[in-house]
Design an enzyme around this catalytic site. Structure first.
Site, mmCIF file in Angstrom:
data_model
loop_
_atom_site.group_PDB
_atom_site.id
_atom_site.type_symbol
_atom_site.label_atom_id
_atom_site.label_comp_id
_atom_site.label_asym_id
_atom_site.label_seq_id
_atom_site.Cartn_x
_atom_site.Cartn_y
_atom_site.Cartn_z
ATOM 1 N N ALA A 10 0.815 -1.225 0.000
ATOM 2 C CA ALA A 10 0.000 0.000 0.000
ATOM 3 C C ALA A 10 0.848 1.275 0.000
ATOM 4 O O ALA A 10 0.302 2.367 -0.083
ATOM 5 C CB ALA A 10 -0.934 -0.001 1.211
ATOM 6 N N ASP A 58 6.780 -6.831 6.788
ATOM 7 C CA ASP A 58 7.438 -7.464 5.638
ATOM 8 C C ASP A 58 6.666 -8.752 5.363
ATOM 9 O O ASP A 58 6.648 -9.657 6.210
ATOM 10 C CB ASP A 58 8.906 -7.751 5.983
ATOM 11 C CG ASP A 58 9.688 -8.255 4.775
ATOM 12 O OD1 ASP A 58 9.096 -8.958 3.923
ATOM 13 O OD2 ASP A 58 10.888 -7.960 4.696
ATOM 14 N N TYR A 151 10.813 -13.839 -12.316
ATOM 15 C CA TYR A 151 9.672 -12.933 -12.088
ATOM 16 C C TYR A 151 8.406 -13.492 -12.751
ATOM 17 O O TYR A 151 7.360 -13.647 -12.105
ATOM 18 C CB TYR A 151 9.965 -11.518 -12.606
ATOM 19 C CG TYR A 151 8.760 -10.626 -12.459
ATOM 20 C CD1 TYR A 151 8.307 -10.238 -11.197
ATOM 21 C CD2 TYR A 151 8.026 -10.212 -13.580
ATOM 22 C CE1 TYR A 151 7.163 -9.454 -11.056
ATOM 23 C CE2 TYR A 151 6.891 -9.423 -13.436
ATOM 24 C CZ TYR A 151 6.464 -9.047 -12.178
ATOM 25 O OH TYR A 151 5.327 -8.279 -12.036
ATOM 26 N N GLY A 182 -0.317 -5.365 -17.815
ATOM 27 C CA GLY A 182 0.908 -5.184 -18.590
ATOM 28 C C GLY A 182 1.646 -3.969 -18.056
ATOM 29 O O GLY A 182 1.575 -3.659 -16.865
HETATM 30 P P1 NDP Z 1 5.582 -0.623 -6.694
HETATM 31 O O1 NDP Z 1 7.049 -0.878 -6.605
HETATM 32 O O2 NDP Z 1 5.128 0.770 -6.984
HETATM 33 O O3 NDP Z 1 4.880 -1.127 -5.352
HETATM 34 C C1 NDP Z 1 5.251 -2.327 -4.765
HETATM 35 C C2 NDP Z 1 4.709 -2.400 -3.345
HETATM 36 O O4 NDP Z 1 5.070 -3.675 -2.788
HETATM 37 C C3 NDP Z 1 5.271 -1.328 -2.433
HETATM 38 O O5 NDP Z 1 4.215 -0.789 -1.664
HETATM 39 C C4 NDP Z 1 6.224 -2.085 -1.527
HETATM 40 O O6 NDP Z 1 6.225 -1.502 -0.225
HETATM 41 C C5 NDP Z 1 5.554 -3.463 -1.478
HETATM 42 N N1 NDP Z 1 6.473 -4.522 -1.086
HETATM 43 C C6 NDP Z 1 7.534 -5.009 -1.771
HETATM 44 N N2 NDP Z 1 8.163 -5.948 -1.051
HETATM 45 C C7 NDP Z 1 7.483 -6.060 0.127
HETATM 46 C C8 NDP Z 1 7.644 -6.840 1.288
HETATM 47 N N3 NDP Z 1 8.649 -7.737 1.405
HETATM 48 N N4 NDP Z 1 6.772 -6.701 2.310
HETATM 49 C C9 NDP Z 1 5.757 -5.806 2.212
HETATM 50 N N5 NDP Z 1 5.551 -5.032 1.140
HETATM 51 C C10 NDP Z 1 6.410 -5.151 0.105
HETATM 52 O O7 NDP Z 1 5.035 -1.633 -7.803
HETATM 53 P P2 NDP Z 1 3.562 -1.876 -8.403
HETATM 54 O O8 NDP Z 1 2.536 -1.187 -7.608
HETATM 55 O O9 NDP Z 1 3.630 -1.647 -9.840
HETATM 56 O O10 NDP Z 1 3.440 -3.438 -8.185
HETATM 57 C C11 NDP Z 1 2.383 -4.028 -7.413
HETATM 58 C C12 NDP Z 1 2.193 -5.443 -7.886
HETATM 59 O O11 NDP Z 1 1.778 -5.430 -9.249
HETATM 60 C C13 NDP Z 1 3.461 -6.295 -7.840
HETATM 61 O O12 NDP Z 1 3.102 -7.590 -7.423
HETATM 62 C C14 NDP Z 1 3.938 -6.313 -9.284
HETATM 63 O O13 NDP Z 1 4.657 -7.481 -9.571
HETATM 64 C C15 NDP Z 1 2.613 -6.281 -10.021
HETATM 65 N N6 NDP Z 1 2.653 -5.785 -11.389
HETATM 66 C C16 NDP Z 1 3.209 -4.565 -11.721
HETATM 67 C C17 NDP Z 1 3.201 -4.133 -13.040
HETATM 68 C C18 NDP Z 1 3.836 -2.868 -13.467
HETATM 69 O O14 NDP Z 1 4.189 -2.739 -14.663
HETATM 70 N N7 NDP Z 1 3.987 -1.879 -12.589
HETATM 71 C C19 NDP Z 1 2.547 -4.923 -14.094
HETATM 72 C C20 NDP Z 1 2.019 -6.175 -13.636
HETATM 73 C C21 NDP Z 1 2.047 -6.565 -12.346
HETATM 74 P P3 NDP Z 1 7.510 -1.304 0.732
HETATM 75 O O15 NDP Z 1 8.705 -1.146 -0.137
HETATM 76 O O16 NDP Z 1 7.160 -0.094 1.540
HETATM 77 O O17 NDP Z 1 7.527 -2.546 1.559
HETATM 78 C C1 8X3 Z 2 5.104 -6.296 -14.871
HETATM 79 C C2 8X3 Z 2 4.947 -6.265 -16.360
HETATM 80 O O1 8X3 Z 2 6.040 -6.906 -18.566
HETATM 81 O O2 8X3 Z 2 7.450 -5.816 -16.881
HETATM 82 O O3 8X3 Z 2 4.605 -7.461 -14.351
HETATM 83 O O4 8X3 Z 2 6.772 -8.096 -16.614
HETATM 84 S S1 8X3 Z 2 6.369 -6.819 -17.119
#
Ligand code: NDP
Ligand code: 8X3
Length: 252
Positions: A10, A58, A151, A182
């Protein structure tokens, strides 16, 4: 009594945007992430519309996740929706050059963290016969690309785990949805490239990627459909993204 949504990840990106979207409609919100300052700032922002509880956590820490999620204070105890958004990609190196620690971190977060959060909240949902697990998968689950190695594999886990949960939960009113975005501009690429902002920016240069707000809108839609409607998976790309031809290596 208001509905309650618990959101991992979040502090940034999709999770943060989802928190804002659910707050607009007055949901009680539990915010999870590791960066306490960001949790506090978001809580302050949302508190005029929602009751907000912050949980610096975490998701890889199995004991803490189990303990904290099973002892939520009132009025956050009965979680209606779990949004598993915490996750990350690390690096884009080919498998034979990658850092094994990066692979561990992705498995521990994207797979095991998601498992721990889900397993902690599911018994309560089953007992109340009410709930919705919404997982953030990815197009990377089914579209291999160079450097996507672990990943993409973690997101393939999320896709199959989501479907298998549906099988286990048949006969209950609990829904499970895998949202598969995506390219979206969040902090995702900054994390993937370990703080190299110019490199991260270059991914989105001259494109119109998805935003956190787009995914939050989709998540809210999926979550607020009538209870008998379960979106199993929802794949979404920006219009500027599509598939290319399969790669063929030719000897010279
Ligand atoms: P961000 O990096 O903006 O956000 C990631 C969030 O995950 C942060 O709030 C971070 O919080 C939290 N996080 C990471 N590791 C931990 C941990 N060990 N414990 C608790 N919280 C954790 O990325 P997105 O919002 O883009 O990504 C969100 C999800 O969507 C992910 O699962 C990503 O794989 C997926 N996704 C993203 C895409 C993209 O292109 N952006 C496309 C497809 C899927 P903090 O560091 O404060 O712990
Ligand atoms: C995030 C989208 O294409 O970088 O999941 O893997 S991609």
């Amino acid at each position: 009594m208001n509905n309650t949504v618990l959101i991992t990840g979040a502090t940034s990106g999709f999770g943060q945007s989802c928190a804002r979207r659910f707050s607009e409609n007055g949901w009680n919100i539990v915010l999870i992430g590791r960066r306490t300052d960001r949790l506090d700032t978001l809580k302050a922002e949302l508190s005029n519309k929602s009751q907000v509880h912050t949980l610096p956590l975490d998701v890889r820490d199995r004991d803490s996740v189990t303990d904290r999620l099973q002892s939520l204070p009132e009025p956050f105890q009965n979680v209606d929706i779990l949004i598993n958004s915490a996750g990350l990609a690390l690096g884009l190196l080919p498998a034979h050059q990658t850092d094994l620690d990066d692979w561990d971190t992705m498995v521990d977060t994207n797979i095991k963290g998601l498992m721990y959060c889900t397993r902690s909240l599911l018994p309560g949902m089953v007992e109340r016969n009410r709930g919705h697990i919404i997982n953030m998968g990815s197009v990377a689950a089914s579209n291999p690309y160079p450097g996507g190695n672990v990943y993409g594999a973690t997101k393939a886990f999320v896709a199959q785990f989501s479907r298998n949960l549906r099988a286990d939960l048949l006969g209950t009113r609990i829904r499970v949805t895998n949202i598969e975005p995506g390219m979206a501009e969040t902090e995702f690429s900054i994390v993937r490239f370990k703080g190299d902002v110019p490199k991260a920016d270059s991914i989105y240069q001259n494109t119109e990627p998805l935003t956190g707000g787009d995914i939050a809108e989709i998540t809210y839609f999926v979550a607020t459909l009538p209870e008998h409607v379960n979106i199993n998976s929802l794949e979404v790309m920006p219009t500027c993204q599509a598939w290319g031809p399969l790669a063929v290596h030719r000897e010279r």
